[in-house]
Scaffold this motif. Structure first.
Motif, PDB file in Angstrom:
ATOM      1  N   SER A  90       8.540  11.321   4.253  1.00 24.63           N
ATOM      2  CA  SER A  90       7.101  11.506   4.436  1.00 24.63           C
ATOM      3  C   SER A  90       6.690  10.874   5.763  1.00 24.63           C
ATOM      4  O   SER A  90       7.238   9.854   6.195  1.00 24.63           O
ATOM      5  N   SER A  91       5.719  11.481   6.419  1.00 23.54           N
ATOM      6  CA  SER A  91       5.263  10.977   7.712  1.00 23.54           C
ATOM      7  C   SER A  91       4.313   9.796   7.518  1.00 23.54           C
ATOM      8  O   SER A  91       3.780   9.568   6.427  1.00 23.54           O
ATOM      9  N   LYS A  92       4.103   9.046   8.602  1.00 19.92           N
ATOM     10  CA  LYS A  92       3.186   7.923   8.599  1.00 19.92           C
ATOM     11  C   LYS A  92       2.159   8.144   9.703  1.00 19.92           C
ATOM     12  O   LYS A  92       2.487   8.679  10.770  1.00 19.92           O
ATOM     13  N   THR A  93       0.915   7.735   9.459  1.00 22.91           N
ATOM     14  CA  THR A  93      -0.150   7.947  10.436  1.00 22.91           C
ATOM     15  C   THR A  93      -0.786   6.615  10.810  1.00 22.91           C
ATOM     16  O   THR A  93      -1.012   5.751   9.949  1.00 22.91           O
ATOM     17  N   TYR A  94      -1.055   6.460  12.113  1.00 25.35           N
ATOM     18  CA  TYR A  94      -1.656   5.231  12.631  1.00 25.35           C
ATOM     19  C   TYR A  94      -2.874   5.594  13.481  1.00 25.35           C
ATOM     20  O   TYR A  94      -2.933   6.673  14.088  1.00 25.35           O
ATOM     21  N   GLN A  95      -3.825   4.676  13.542  1.00 30.74           N
ATOM     22  CA  GLN A  95      -4.974   4.858  14.432  1.00 30.74           C
ATOM     23  C   GLN A  95      -4.872   3.838  15.556  1.00 30.74           C
ATOM     24  O   GLN A  95      -4.870   2.628  15.323  1.00 30.74           O
TER      25      GLN A  95
END
Length: 352
Positions: free
Chosen positions: A3-8
């Motif tokens: 699964s991908s990971k998202t960052y701001q």
């Protein structure tokens, strides 16, 4: 698949990320260039190597396609003397990270077919650069004029390693490729999902040519005649196209040494006079309408007849945007669909 990971990340943090990333990757993205657009005072948006997040033009579609990073307009293939030759070296030793929209990345699939799967022979000059490339998806929160990616199924991709949702102060960054995980060590994950366009305002009835017999009948259809007056065969549409791969090879002989030189590959176009001229002066297509017909039928039928993967088009709309005669490629496709129906109806009447 993980699964991908998202960052701001804020702009300053993205620039720090780029500084570290540049040790391994040359980063290419659309960059705004003052003037040079279709109209006076209009800017061009071209692919260039970037240094900072602020360099990226994410608000508008690039004037020319992402393919120019992988297949430059002009490239030296090898150097030669009278009795030997040496392949050119890649100018960039680092890998390449290229920012592109879903349609741009899907266009590379078509480039891969043409250069690596066409007749069972792989083009080594394409392959050596292509295998160094990873993609950063540019999210499309809004569509651009003339886009019809949803009509050809190029609106979604999974070929990217990173994905960016752009903002003025920073971006959400989705990380799909685990080789990039270490760059985000210590960053807090964000609850954001990268989205793809699911519907375009412009809807194209993309033609389906089911047989060579139908393709041959379409060659004789009167719909092509108007383009003798409208099209000027400048090749702007094919140069801007995401998937066109036509090129010419030229041997450059050095004036100081007539026995040495280099062979160059240069982007060309089936729309340009002289491209289809053979030795002895024979030419396949004399009229502009014949050149335009060839281009369209190859996009719609010829490519799919060889690879069986659909049309040679990703619906990016650049061809229409660049045409100085304002010829709309989508409208040509709709006309072609109507021509197919006309031919089918005539056949039904004949067999009734």
């Amino acid at each position: 698949m993980r699964s991908s990971k998202t960052y701001q990340l804020k702009t300053a943090d993205i620039n720090k990320f780029f500084d570290v990333l540049k040790e391994k990757y040359a980063i290419y993205a659309p960059v705004r260039i003052p003037s040079g657009g279709r109209y006076a005072g209009q800017d061009s948006i071209l692919y260039k190597e970037i240094e900072r997040y602020e360099d990226i033009e994410f608000r508008e579609r690039s004037t020319y396609a992402m393919k120019e990073v992988i297949t430059p307009i002009t490239q030296t293939l090898f150097y030669f003397t009278d009795d030997e030759f040496r392949e050119s070296k890649l100018e960039e030793t680092r890998d390449l990270l290229i920012f592109g929209r879903a349609c741009d990345i899907n266009a590379v699939k078509i480039q891969d077919q043409i250069y690596c799967e066409n007749g069972g022979i792989t083009d080594p000059f394409y392959q050596r650069r292509r295998e160094k490339v990873k993609f950063a998806l540019m999210e499309c929160p809004e569509e651009f004029d003339g886009c019809f990616c949803c009509s050809v199924g190029s609106n979604v991709t999974d070929m990217h390693s990173l994905a960016f949702s752009f903002g003025e102060e920073g971006a959400y960054i989705e990380v799909k490729d685990e080789s990039f995980d270490d760059y985000f060590t210590g960053c807090e994950e964000a609850d954001y999902e990268i989205t793809f366009p699911m519907e375009n305002k412009l809807k194209v009835d993309f033609p389906v040519i089911e047989s060579l017999d139908m393709a041959n009948k379409l060659k004789e259809h009167p719909m092509w005649e108007e383009f003798d007056a409208r099209c000027i065969a400048c090749g702007a549409c094919t140069v801007a196209c995401s998937t066109c791969t036509c090129f010419e090879t030229t041997d450059i002989i050095y004036t100081q040494n007539g026995k040495a030189g280099e062979r160059r590959r240069t982007c060309s176009s089936c729309m340009v006079d002289g491209f289809d001229r053979m030795a002895g002066g024979a030419c396949f297509r004399h009229k502009i309408s014949e050149k335009y017909r060839y281009k369209i039928l190859h996009k719609v039928y010829g490519h799919d007849a060889r690879f069986h993967t659909g049309p040679m088009c990703v619906g990016c709309g650049r061809c229409s945007a660049r045409c100085p005669q304002l010829i709309g490629y989508p409208e040509t496709l709709n006309k072609l669909s109507r021509a197919i129906e006309e031919i089918k109806q005539e056949e039904e009447v004949c067999h009734a």
